[in-house]
Every structure is written in C-alpha cells, then in structure tokens.
Design a protein around this motif. Structure first.
Motif, PDB file in Angstrom:
ATOM      1  N   LEU A   1       0.823  -1.215   0.000  1.00  0.00           N
ATOM      2  CA  LEU A   1       0.000   0.000   0.000  1.00  0.00           C
ATOM      3  C   LEU A   1       0.855   1.262   0.000  1.00  0.00           C
ATOM      4  O   LEU A   1       0.631   2.177  -0.775  1.00  0.00           O
ATOM      5  N   VAL A   2       1.862   1.297   0.876  1.00  0.00           N
ATOM      6  CA  VAL A   2       2.587   2.557   1.036  1.00  0.00           C
ATOM      7  C   VAL A   2       3.722   2.700   0.027  1.00  0.00           C
ATOM      8  O   VAL A   2       4.047   3.803  -0.390  1.00  0.00           O
TER       9      VAL A   2
ATOM     10  N   PRO B   1       1.633   2.158  -4.264  1.00  0.00           N
ATOM     11  CA  PRO B   1       0.185   2.399  -4.206  1.00  0.00           C
ATOM     12  C   PRO B   1      -0.539   2.041  -5.507  1.00  0.00           C
ATOM     13  O   PRO B   1      -1.643   1.495  -5.459  1.00  0.00           O
TER      14      PRO B   1
ATOM     15  N   HIS C   1      -0.960  -1.662  -5.601  1.00  0.00           N
ATOM     16  CA  HIS C   1      -1.906  -2.060  -4.553  1.00  0.00           C
ATOM     17  C   HIS C   1      -3.333  -1.955  -5.077  1.00  0.00           C
ATOM     18  O   HIS C   1      -4.122  -2.893  -4.970  1.00  0.00           O
TER      19      HIS C   1
END
Lengths: 337, 478
Positions: free
Chosen positions: A75-76, A79, A82
């Motif tokens: 996610l981080v 992104p 993701h």
C-alpha cells in the motif's frame, strides 16, 4: 539484479520490494502453520483440539501481523500496484477476509462461550482457516496468470487454491510434530506424510505454469547460462522433499529427537519455492504490467519509512524470538495464568 | 446519490467496517491501561482482588483485541479494493503514517499480548507486568498514528500538490496538524470513558446477580471513578475541539448546529428537523444566542451558516445536514447521561460510607449505597461509550463530506470502479457477519459475568491460599 545504491529512486523501490517479499515469506511460513493447524482441526478429538489451539495460541496474532505489514508495504510503497492488484482480486480478498475474521474470533470465542456453543466455534475455526488458505491459493494462481480472468485462469487458480491449503496443512503438521507428543504427535506425522503430495504438486504446478504463461519468465529460466546457475534451486528442492518423505516415514524418533527438523526443512522448502517465484516476477510487481519502479511512491516518503523500518524491524525480530522462546517446548492447554 | 451506485455502496461498506472496527480499539486502548493498573496494584499490594479483576478483564481484552485485529485487517485491504484513489493521490503522506503504525504499534501489541495472556506462570512477574504495559502502550501508539492520519485528512498541511499527487514538504507539520492534539485527546478520553462505563456496567450486573466479592467492589468503584473523573474533562475537551473545528471546518460546525444563515447571536437548536430542501429547521426549539456564546464566547458572536457553502451553480459544498446534526446531539446527550449517572453513583456511594467506616477502615465509598434502580441503570450504560464514540465519529466524518481530504480531494475521486452488485454482495455479507459477531460478543461478556458472579470461574479458591492464591484457579483452555 542489484540496484544502483547511489540513486535513491533506484534502490529504495528495490529495498521495499525485498522487505515486502520477506514479510510475505515470513507470513506464509508462520500463518501457514497456524492456518494449517486450523485445517487439520476436524481430524482431532476435542482434547487434542485444545492442545492444537495451545500450540498456536500465543503466536497467531503476531503471525497475522506479517500479512498486515506485507499489504501495508504494498500500500505505502507501491500504491498504484496495490490498487490494481486488490481491485482485480476483489472477491478472493473478500473471502480471505471473511475467513480471517471467522477464525480469529472463533479462536477466542471457543474458549469463552458456553459448552454447547463451543462446537459451533470449533467448526467456524476450521471453516475460517480453510477459506483463508483457499482464497490465498486462488489469489496466488490468478497472480501467476497475470491477473487475467478467464475460465482457464480460474481453473488454474482453483488448483493452486487446493494445493496451498494442503501445503498449509503440511507445514501445520510439521509444527504439531514439534509441539505435541504421544498419540497426537503420531497423528501429526501421518498428516504430514499424507499432505506432502500437496506441496509437491503445488510447487510442480507453479514451476511448470509460470514459464509457460510468460515468455519473459521462460527466457529468464531456460536460456543459457542462466539455466546452469539456477539448476541448484529445483535440485535442492527435490532433495529436501526426499528428505522430508524419509523422515516422516520414520518419525517420531526415539526420545523425541529432532522433532523440530520437519518444520525447519519445510520452511527451507517454502523459502526455496518462494525465491524461485520472486526471481520469475522481478522486477514486476504486477506481472508483465507494472514494475516496482513504475509503481513506487516518492523517494522522500519511502526514505522516511525506510529509516523507521531499519530501526524497528530488528526490534520486532528480537521480541518475536523472545515470545517463541518463552513458549518453547511441548504445547499445553492454554491458561490465562 | 438517490440510486445505490458503487460510490454510495462503497461508502456504506466502509462506514460499516470502520464503525464495527472502532468499537473494539475503543475498548482495548483504555482497557490495556486499566489492566496495567490492576497488574501494578497486585504487584504493590499482593491483594488477590486485583489479580481476580485482571483475570476477568483480560479475557474480555483478548476477545476485543481479536475482534479489533480481524476487522482492522479488513480495513487495510479495503483501501485497495474500494478506495484506490486515496492512496494514489495522498499515498506519499498516508503511507508513512500507516507504516509507522504497523511498525511501532501492531507488532508490539501482537507479540506481547501472547505473553500477557498466557505468560503469567511462564515468565517472571516483572516481565508479565512489562508485557501488559507494552500492550497498552502499543494500542495507544496505534491510536496516535491513526488519529494523526485522520486529523490530517481534516486539516491537511505540510505538503504540496504536483500533478495531482500530494508530496510531503514538512513532516512535523503533517504530524502535528492543527486538529490532531484535540482529536487525539478527545479519542483517548472517549476510550477511557467507554471502558469506565463498561467496567461499571458489567460489575453492576454481577452485583445484581448477588456477587459480593471484594473484586467486584474494587471493579465497580474503579469503573465509576474513571467515568466520574473523566466526563467533565471530556466535555471541556469537546468544547476545545469544537472551537478548532469552527476555525478550520466551519461548514461542519454549521451542520452540527443546524445553522442555515450566517448570523450574530446564533441560537442553540435544542431540537429541530433540518430540511435541506427548504433550507430551514422544522419544529425548532432554540435558546437565543447560546450557540454563538459556546463557539465564540460572546453572546453576539458571528457564526457562518450553511448557505455560505453553496457554489454559484447550486453545488453543495457542505455536508448532508441531518446526519451530522443528529449524530452530534446523540453524542452530547449520551455524554450528559454519563455525567449525571456517574456523579449520582459517586454521591450515593459516598453517602453510605459511614456505615462501613467502622468495619472496613479507609473506605470512602460503599457500593452498598447504590440503590437498585441506579445499578440497573448502569447495566445498559455499559455500552454507552460505544454510542457516544460512534455518534462522535459520524459527526466529524460525515461533517467532512463532500471531501475525503478537506480541500484536496473529494470522496468521489477515490472510489474504485467495481460493479455495484459486487459491492452490494460483499456489503450484505459483512453486515450479516458483523451483526452475528456483535451479538456473540455481548453474549459472551454477559455469560462471563454470570459465570464469575456464580463463582464458577474458579474464584472460590482465592481465599484459601495466601499470596499466590488463585493462580491455578482457572478452567483449562479458558
């Protein structure tokens, strides 16, 4: 395969891909064994079930946290990937989450609810563990197929789903061999023997399918001289499987010697298979569509996280080891005292 | 918004998930510290009642923790499955904050909870106490990072937009954004109040069932004390938070107050039905000037009305009024009930202290002083903290709409292009599971309370041994 360490935009995505890969591997081994114990649950008697719960009770929370870290890093750090991966896997992710919810709460409820509700929670613990394993295997299959959604890819994903669930049961059995004794241990040895085929077929299916799906991966493995450098990987895996097979025919050894060995060898086997897969897909995070460099966040943001991770990850490793040391030895029934 | 489109369904799904999730952290954040308190008191005094309290609540802690973990994992995946636009736009800010939560909080909690729950007889006392403290610290850190990110979404600063993506320029400014200190304090207090009333309510329930043990007295007093001491602080903190919101999100405050026109000396609307079509409140009961006085501390202070937040073309730039207006009133109303009930309980317990002074020295408050109706009132109030917390979050989160990150991106910009029927299917399943789990959760708490009240949790042995008593008193596999 090594990045340019003078250029943050080059090495940071690489470092995060490695860290994410490592968390997924740790997750697969650690939550793999406790999901596996859940899948084996209906095969045991009620007294044995309490022991099985006892063997994973102090660990499962922390084991699941590696999944949070892995998806968190996706996610981080990446992104765009993701979003692409998770929207494509909307339904299997949902099934996995429902499974994780059911097994996580059943774990607590079964110990606290009235006796006549305990059967229900036991069943949900099994169902949740199985759902989670199947969903993860299904996602693995679709991922290998480049997230294409056709009847053929679904069929392949269904196969990997079954193999992963059996594979988790296998590593779960090896965990139980180490953590239990007597009749339950003997049962665990048998479960281990009987589920080894899932591991063999699973690794085999993935190894055959990956190069066939993508010519890029085919070339990466089967062109000269790579094929020479890479040969140890499948050969070593084969040897480990043979070793496991022989061990499980003779176990438990007298005086319970080396009861930890099957779990250790199984972990090595999972790690080898995983490294092979990682090699196939690198540098892509979404197979053949998005590389880790294209998907990465701004280097400044990655650097902030990287500094924190360098300090905190060793600490996490340290206290995880502490927890496993405190609860080493044969499992007992869990008590809050 | 009239049809159930993907955006609305995704919002309902996220709201359902996050509402279900927040119930459990709200309990574990403060309960961790209360357990630490019980554990420390036991270490200091050796009094078995503290360990009995610890053992009772640690089970509820474990259950709440598991519920929080599994529903939290769901949240982290839904960012990707339903709201990919959020991370694609502000990922450079939100990412590190979430990463720090996982790194500094999740692992700490998840590893040490094993020792906290099952390690009492395996590790030295100091390590068990430390593990309890670290779990409490972990839950607080987790709350801190999440509140930082959430507050940044309300009052963003310390970044610049390049090609539609946010890039951090000043991390200090991002973390200590203007609404963060107020929101964090407000949430921590909410958690302690929730736990205070939960402990008081469950202990009152045990008392009603005839439990007269020493730990039930200790727990009931602890719960009431937390409630009575913190609710005034919370009301004060809520006021400060409101002033901060008025400065940075005036549209939200206008919706909370049901104020349509900008005016001096705005009235406090006690009751009314906001009508967005007619842009007025129907059946309003008002106190003149009071809203201005509360929010500006002057009777004729100026408050901005909702009509200020309508674009030239009629697009609404303020949140939907009724849900914000009502949530706010539910929160405040629950807070008032907490204030009234906890202080009434304190007064009754204090009034009866004389009866016991001869027999139990040093006791300023006597649980015997609580009349039956008051005990019965405490029982449903066990979950009043949940009601107030949810209402408060609805106020602030719906109050931020149509923005997802105030002034930076709207909620609509972030939603995933997933077919609506698929979202509908997952939403219905989630709701069914959550409803069932909530029933089971409350049922198990009631069951544990009943069992403890009957002395079936092994407490009967407590008094037979000195010092180490009760250590071996639990049912196996519990």
């Amino acid at each position: 395969m090594l990045p340019d360490f003078a250029n943050p935009a080059d090495w940071l995505p690489w470092a995060f891909a490695s860290l994410m890969g490592l968390s997924i591997l740790i997750y697969v081994v650690l939550d793999g064994f406790d999901l596996g114990v859940g899948i084996l649950f209906p095969l045991a008697t009620p007294a044995e079930q309490d022991k099985m719960i006892g063997s994973i009770g102090p660990f499962w929370d922390a084991n699941e946290t590696w999944l949070v870290l892995a998806v968190g890093l996706l996610l981080v750090a990446f992104p765009a990937a993701h979003g692409m991966i998770l929207t494509a896997l909307y339904l299997p992710v949902f099934v996995m989450l429902v499974g994780l919810i059911l097994r996580g709460v059943a774990f607590e409820f079964r110990a606290k609810a009235r006796d006549h509700h305990k059967r229900l929670w036991n069943r949900l613990f099994f169902v949740g563990s199985l759902m989670t394993a199947l969903a993860q295997g299904f996602m693995l299959g679709l991922y290998i197929m480049g997230l294409e959604q056709t009847l053929a890819t679904y069929a392949f994903a269904t196969l990997t789903a079954v193999f992963l669930a059996v594979g988790y049961s296998f590593i779960g059995s090896t965990w139980l061999i180490h953590k239990t004794e007597g009749v339950l241990q003997a049962k665990s040895v048998r479960w281990g023997r009987e589920s080894l085929w899932g591991v063999i077929l699973g690794i085999g299916a993935v190894s055959l399918a990956t190069p066939l799906v993508s010519t890029r991966i085919f070339d990466k493995w089967l062109s000269f001289p790579e094929v020479i450098y890479l040969a140890p990987l499948p050969i070593l895996s084969g040897l480990l499987i043979l070793w496991l097979w022989r061990m499980l025919r003779a176990m438990p050894y007298a005086g319970d010697a080396r009861s930890w060995l099957p779990f250790a060898v199984a972990t090595a086997l999972f790690a080898l298979a995983y490294v092979g897969m990682a090699y196939s897909f690198y540098p892509y995070v979404v197979p053949d569509r998005l590389t880790i460099y294209e998907a990465a966040s701004a280097p400044e943001s990655l650097f902030i996280i990287f500094v924190g991770a360098c300090i905190v990850v060793p600490v996490i490793a340290g206290y995880s080891v502490l927890a496993y040391t405190i609860f080493r030895g044969k499992a007992t029934e869990l008590r809050y005292d | 918004m009239e049809t159930l489109d993907t955006l609305l369904l995704s919002r309902i799904q996220f709201a359902a998930n996050i509402s279900f999730h927040i119930l459990f952290p709200t309990i574990t954040i403060a309960l961790g510290w209360v357990l630490f308190f019980f554990r420390v008191r036991f270490a200091q005094t050796g009094d078995e009642k503290w360990m009995a309290s610890y053992r009772f609540w640690v089970k509820i802690f474990a259950l709440s923790f598991a519920m929080g973990v599994v529903s939290g994992i769901t949240m982290s995946f839904q960012f990707g499955t339903n709201w990919p636009g959020f991370m694609e736009t502000v990922g450079n800010i939100a990412g590190p904050l979430l990463a720090y939560e996982v790194l500094t909080a999740f692992f700490l909690e998840a590893v040490f909870i094993g020792i906290m729950l099952f390690g009492f007889s395996r590790v030295p006392g100091w390590l068990h106490m430390l593990a309890t403290g670290l779990v409490a610290f972990g839950t607080t850190m987790s709350a801190f990072w999440i509140i930082v990110l959430n507050s940044w979404m309300h009052t963003p600063q310390g970044f610049e937009m390049i090609d539609g993506q946010a890039f951090a320029t000043d991390w200090w400014a991002i973390i200590f954004n203007p609404s963060m200190p107020y929101r964090f304090a407000h949430m921590m207090l909410a958690s302690f109040l929730t736990v205070g009333f939960l402990i008081a309510g469950v202990s009152a329930f045990r008392w009603i069932l005839g439990d007269r043990s020493r730990e039930v007295r200790a727990m009931l007093k602890t719960g009431v004390a937390i409630g009575a001491l913190l609710i005034p602080v919370q009301i004060f903190m809520g006021d400060l938070h409101g002033l901060n919101t008025k400065e940075y999100q005036p549209a939200k405050v206008a919706a909370m107050e049901g104020l349509w026109e900008t005016q001096n000396g705005a009235p406090l609307v006690l009751f009314g039905i906001p009508d967005e079509e007619a842009r007025t409140n129907r059946m309003a009961v008002e106190i003149p000037g009071l809203a201005s006085f509360i929010l500006t501390h002057e009777w004729d202070g100026e408050l901005k009305g909702l009509n200020e937040f309508v674009a030239e073309d009629g697009t609404l730039l303020h949140p939907p009024v009724a849900p914000v207006f009502w949530s706010f009133r539910v929160m405040v109303g629950t807070g008032m009930a907490m204030l009234l009930l906890s202080w009434t309980a304190v007064w009754f317990m204090w009034r009866r202290r004389a009866l016991h002074q001869g027999r139990i020295a040093g006791h300023w408050f006597a649980v015997e002083g609580l009349p039956k109706p008051l005990l019965w009132a405490l029982v449903p109030m066990a979950f009043s903290g949940w009601v107030a917390t949810l209402a408060g979050w609805y106020t602030t989160e719906i109050g931020r709409q149509p923005w997802l990150v105030q002034g930076v991106m709207t909620t609509e910009m972030a939603v995933a292009d997933v077919p609506a029927p698929m979202v509908m299917g997952t939403l219905v399943t989630y709701l069914a599971i959550y409803a069932a789990l909530l029933v089971a959760y409350i049922g198990v708490i009631a069951y544990l309370a009943r069992k403890a009240a009957k002395g079936e949790d092994g407490r009967a042995n407590d008094m037979n041994h000195s010092g180490k008593a009760g250590v071996m008193a639990l049912n196996p596999a519990e």
